[in-house]
Design a protein around this motif. Sequence first.
Motif, PDB file in Angstrom:
ATOM      1  N   ALA A   1      32.937  42.165  28.742  1.00  0.00           N
ATOM      2  CA  ALA A   1      32.351  41.026  28.923  1.00  0.00           C
ATOM      3  C   ALA A   1      30.731  41.787  29.412  1.00  0.00           C
ATOM      4  O   ALA A   1      30.735  42.416  30.247  1.00  0.00           O
ATOM      5  N   GLN A   2      29.668  41.738  28.187  1.00  0.00           N
ATOM      6  CA  GLN A   2      28.882  42.165  29.507  1.00  0.00           C
ATOM      7  C   GLN A   2      28.452  41.351  30.741  1.00  0.00           C
ATOM      8  O   GLN A   2      27.956  40.745  30.903  1.00  0.00           O
ATOM      9  N   GLN A   3      27.917  42.645  31.386  1.00  0.00           N
ATOM     10  CA  GLN A   3      27.790  42.030  33.413  1.00  0.00           C
ATOM     11  C   GLN A   3      26.343  41.272  33.365  1.00  0.00           C
ATOM     12  O   GLN A   3      25.131  42.258  33.347  1.00  0.00           O
ATOM     13  N   LYS A   4      26.377  40.137  32.796  1.00  0.00           N
ATOM     14  CA  LYS A   4      25.034  39.494  33.527  1.00  0.00           C
ATOM     15  C   LYS A   4      25.280  38.657  33.908  1.00  0.00           C
ATOM     16  O   LYS A   4      26.727  38.227  34.845  1.00  0.00           O
ATOM     17  N   PRO A   5      24.635  37.733  34.694  1.00  0.00           N
ATOM     18  CA  PRO A   5      24.700  36.640  35.807  1.00  0.00           C
ATOM     19  C   PRO A   5      25.756  35.873  35.407  1.00  0.00           C
ATOM     20  O   PRO A   5      25.872  35.269  33.707  1.00  0.00           O
ATOM     21  N   PHE A   6      26.512  34.880  35.960  1.00  0.00           N
ATOM     22  CA  PHE A   6      27.983  33.693  35.606  1.00  0.00           C
ATOM     23  C   PHE A   6      28.503  35.031  33.946  1.00  0.00           C
ATOM     24  O   PHE A   6      29.259  33.735  33.657  1.00  0.00           O
ATOM     25  N   ALA A   7      28.470  35.707  33.586  1.00  0.00           N
ATOM     26  CA  ALA A   7      29.125  36.285  32.412  1.00  0.00           C
ATOM     27  C   ALA A   7      30.251  37.196  33.067  1.00  0.00           C
ATOM     28  O   ALA A   7      30.808  37.165  33.926  1.00  0.00           O
ATOM     29  N   GLY A   8      30.972  37.950  32.139  1.00  0.00           N
ATOM     30  CA  GLY A   8      32.347  38.926  32.502  1.00  0.00           C
ATOM     31  C   GLY A   8      33.479  37.496  32.992  1.00  0.00           C
ATOM     32  O   GLY A   8      34.392  38.028  33.532  1.00  0.00           O
ATOM     33  N   ASN A   9      33.783  36.140  32.118  1.00  0.00           N
ATOM     34  CA  ASN A   9      34.320  35.752  32.330  1.00  0.00           C
ATOM     35  C   ASN A   9      35.890  35.327  31.250  1.00  0.00           C
ATOM     36  O   ASN A   9      35.942  35.046  29.648  1.00  0.00           O
ATOM     37  N   ILE A  10      36.429  36.439  31.326  1.00  0.00           N
ATOM     38  CA  ILE A  10      37.454  37.008  30.054  1.00  0.00           C
ATOM     39  C   ILE A  10      39.030  36.358  30.802  1.00  0.00           C
ATOM     40  O   ILE A  10      39.067  36.925  31.499  1.00  0.00           O
ATOM     41  N   LYS A  11      39.378  35.130  29.424  1.00  0.00           N
ATOM     42  CA  LYS A  11      40.683  35.100  30.601  1.00  0.00           C
ATOM     43  C   LYS A  11      41.202  34.074  29.414  1.00  0.00           C
ATOM     44  O   LYS A  11      40.562  34.656  27.900  1.00  0.00           O
ATOM     45  N   LEU A  12      42.580  34.069  30.420  1.00  0.00           N
ATOM     46  CA  LEU A  12      43.985  33.729  28.753  1.00  0.00           C
ATOM     47  C   LEU A  12      44.177  34.096  27.906  1.00  0.00           C
ATOM     48  O   LEU A  12      44.040  33.384  27.212  1.00  0.00           O
ATOM     49  N   ALA A  13      43.662  35.374  27.929  1.00  0.00           N
ATOM     50  CA  ALA A  13      43.809  36.043  26.810  1.00  0.00           C
ATOM     51  C   ALA A  13      45.866  36.527  26.449  1.00  0.00           C
ATOM     52  O   ALA A  13      46.459  37.053  27.306  1.00  0.00           O
ATOM     53  N   LYS A  14      46.201  36.118  25.117  1.00  0.00           N
ATOM     54  CA  LYS A  14      47.403  36.471  25.170  1.00  0.00           C
ATOM     55  C   LYS A  14      46.928  37.218  23.640  1.00  0.00           C
ATOM     56  O   LYS A  14      46.268  37.456  22.515  1.00  0.00           O
ATOM     57  N   ILE A  15      48.042  37.830  23.202  1.00  0.00           N
ATOM     58  CA  ILE A  15      48.607  38.324  21.715  1.00  0.00           C
ATOM     59  C   ILE A  15      50.163  37.512  21.131  1.00  0.00           C
ATOM     60  O   ILE A  15      50.660  37.166  21.525  1.00  0.00           O
TER      61      ILE A  15
ATOM     62  N   VAL B   1      54.872  43.835  23.144  1.00  0.00           N
ATOM     63  CA  VAL B   1      53.188  44.706  23.108  1.00  0.00           C
ATOM     64  C   VAL B   1      52.818  44.010  24.398  1.00  0.00           C
ATOM     65  O   VAL B   1      52.891  42.744  25.024  1.00  0.00           O
ATOM     66  N   LYS B   2      51.821  45.253  25.229  1.00  0.00           N
ATOM     67  CA  LYS B   2      51.458  45.382  26.012  1.00  0.00           C
ATOM     68  C   LYS B   2      50.198  45.892  26.590  1.00  0.00           C
ATOM     69  O   LYS B   2      49.429  46.011  25.320  1.00  0.00           O
ATOM     70  N   PHE B   3      49.212  44.885  27.014  1.00  0.00           N
ATOM     71  CA  PHE B   3      47.491  45.043  27.065  1.00  0.00           C
ATOM     72  C   PHE B   3      47.814  46.490  28.212  1.00  0.00           C
ATOM     73  O   PHE B   3      48.601  46.766  28.992  1.00  0.00           O
ATOM     74  N   THR B   4      47.016  47.704  26.976  1.00  0.00           N
ATOM     75  CA  THR B   4      47.368  48.542  28.234  1.00  0.00           C
ATOM     76  C   THR B   4      46.031  48.145  30.101  1.00  0.00           C
ATOM     77  O   THR B   4      45.890  49.048  30.551  1.00  0.00           O
ATOM     78  N   GLU B   5      45.180  47.688  30.098  1.00  0.00           N
ATOM     79  CA  GLU B   5      44.177  46.562  30.549  1.00  0.00           C
ATOM     80  C   GLU B   5      43.778  45.464  30.372  1.00  0.00           C
ATOM     81  O   GLU B   5      43.306  45.500  28.957  1.00  0.00           O
ATOM     82  N   ILE B   6      43.481  45.261  31.516  1.00  0.00           N
ATOM     83  CA  ILE B   6      42.907  43.677  31.364  1.00  0.00           C
ATOM     84  C   ILE B   6      42.093  43.214  32.109  1.00  0.00           C
ATOM     85  O   ILE B   6      43.107  43.057  33.965  1.00  0.00           O
ATOM     86  N   SER B   7      41.158  42.344  32.358  1.00  0.00           N
ATOM     87  CA  SER B   7      40.808  42.098  33.778  1.00  0.00           C
ATOM     88  C   SER B   7      39.784  40.484  32.807  1.00  0.00           C
ATOM     89  O   SER B   7      39.938  40.481  31.919  1.00  0.00           O
ATOM     90  N   SER B   8      39.342  39.919  34.120  1.00  0.00           N
ATOM     91  CA  SER B   8      37.741  39.074  33.685  1.00  0.00           C
ATOM     92  C   SER B   8      37.480  39.927  32.717  1.00  0.00           C
ATOM     93  O   SER B   8      35.730  39.273  32.442  1.00  0.00           O
TER      94      SER B   8
END
Length: 605
Positions: A460-474, A487-494
Amino acid sequence: MRTPGRLALLLGICLALSCGQTSERKLNLMIIAIDTLRPDHLGCYGYERNTSPNIDGLAAEGVLFEDAVSQSPWTLPSFATILTSLYPTQHGAGFLEPGAGAYGKRMRTVFPPLAMLLLKQGYTTGAIINAPALAAEFGVDRGFEFYDTTPRWDRRIADGTTADALKWIDLNKDVPFFAFVHYFDPHLDYTPPAPYDTLFDPGYEGRLGKGFERETYIRLERELAREDDPAAAADWNHIRALYDGEIAFTDAAVGDLLKGLDERGLRDNTLIVFLSDHGEEFFEHKGFEHGHTLFDELIKVPLILSLPGRLPENVTVGEQVRLLDVMPTILDIMGISAATHLEGVSLEPFITGQGDVEASKVSLLPAKFAFSESMLYGTEKKSLTAHPWKLVYDIVTEEEMLLNLAVDPGEHHNVLAEETDTRGLMENILFGTLYTISESWFVEISGGGESHTFDLTVTAQQKPFAGNIKLAKILDADGYIVESDRVKFTEISSELLRIEGLELKGTLRLAFKANPKRAGLTFDLRIDGEPAAGKTFIGPTLLPASKMPFTEKSTRKALSRGIPESRPQTPYFLIWHSGNELQPDTPVKLSEDTKQRLRALGYIQ
């Protein structure tokens, strides 16, 4: 479960409901709403204290729903759901988080609420309102010709609410009317007038006095949290007694309102819908008040319908229903068709005992599932209830609770680990709902039967009010959640999702939600170690990616919008976003008067 009635009466009801109104005069409608009212504190729901003789009498004259679930644990989004038959995410009203001078979001304007539909049918519409969370600034006044919040957020108590409602009815009783009468007394502060302040705990001599205000709770919060302290136990009993005193005082005012309808000859032609928006916690889960959890003490509500001679008397419906279903039921009984989408269903089959209820094909969920959301305090949570099972999911912490309400009505035992099959079913339905109720992103990965190695990074591009990745599922190819041990995420964050070295022959799908309208999502995808620009496709037209990495935004005209119906040659990545496209949020700028009252209630800072 349904208490039987007389066959002849039921036949008449069925005819009236199926054919519309049979009398020349249109039915009046009155919604009697008591804010913050727990059903288990009413006599007709089995409470031992005599808090509600008039409400009990109304239930004896009508249909009582034992298991009604609110779609939110606080006032604004819950009442907006009642008036629209839409979920809080859909109607938009709520979320009192200040930003840029705004306090929350207005109810969206792309759909007609109940008052507007009835206004177009020739009804006069009026509301007597006592909660600042229902201020006209939030848009819940749409369709009401008269929307009375005067005296402006002064504590108009129940008898004054009844008097003002009857004054309005006297001015409009000669035409079909819709009256929304809202009582606020059981809401904190608990300060019932005499003799109701000592009615249920007359011998109390503790530190609280005859009333209980927010300031008192803040001052004594640590003392009240001592579970083994007899003084704290006596205090909580007194707090509940004061709450019950507010209910009893309000019940008397409701009795005067019903008596007023009788005296004006309106009762037999007025559909009464009695309900609440949410309940109240008294430390059952180490908390107090409402808006902070989705446990039953907050989302179970009373629901009673009465229409003498047309609806059966003394009927109890045991099936789970939702506040979402109130508006469709009202329109069905009144013989009015709604030319708008309603998520709820008419409860007429339960009322008449003529079968089950079914949601429309375009509804998010079958009628037996109750979805609740929209917190006032704390992290956002979502719940899905299909009695006896209830799944609660914290969007931020990703913590889950699976509860069996039949054996654990107090909701203290998380059986997530033991009930794996039920967990899987409830998780898939809950996340399927979340991915559909508003826009979501999907990345499909397919090896086409041959083994390939896939690497995926979404940022997610880092701009004001951005960076909100959520509810990720495979998900698998059929849309079911894949267990993390496969199956696992190697890395997961907002801000980032990454899967590295995924060996895959078949097809998987990454699903997630984001806030990319203010800032885009950057995709960096590889197949067998090589940049996958030539094997990455976008949207329903299967547009090839021109470079790698690349950025996409969830805009109305974006080529990534829409579900692809065909598939490219394998191996591939296929990216799209879909789900209900909601009208943009409208921030609310409140008057100083409304903000002052909301601060007094603890809703805003």
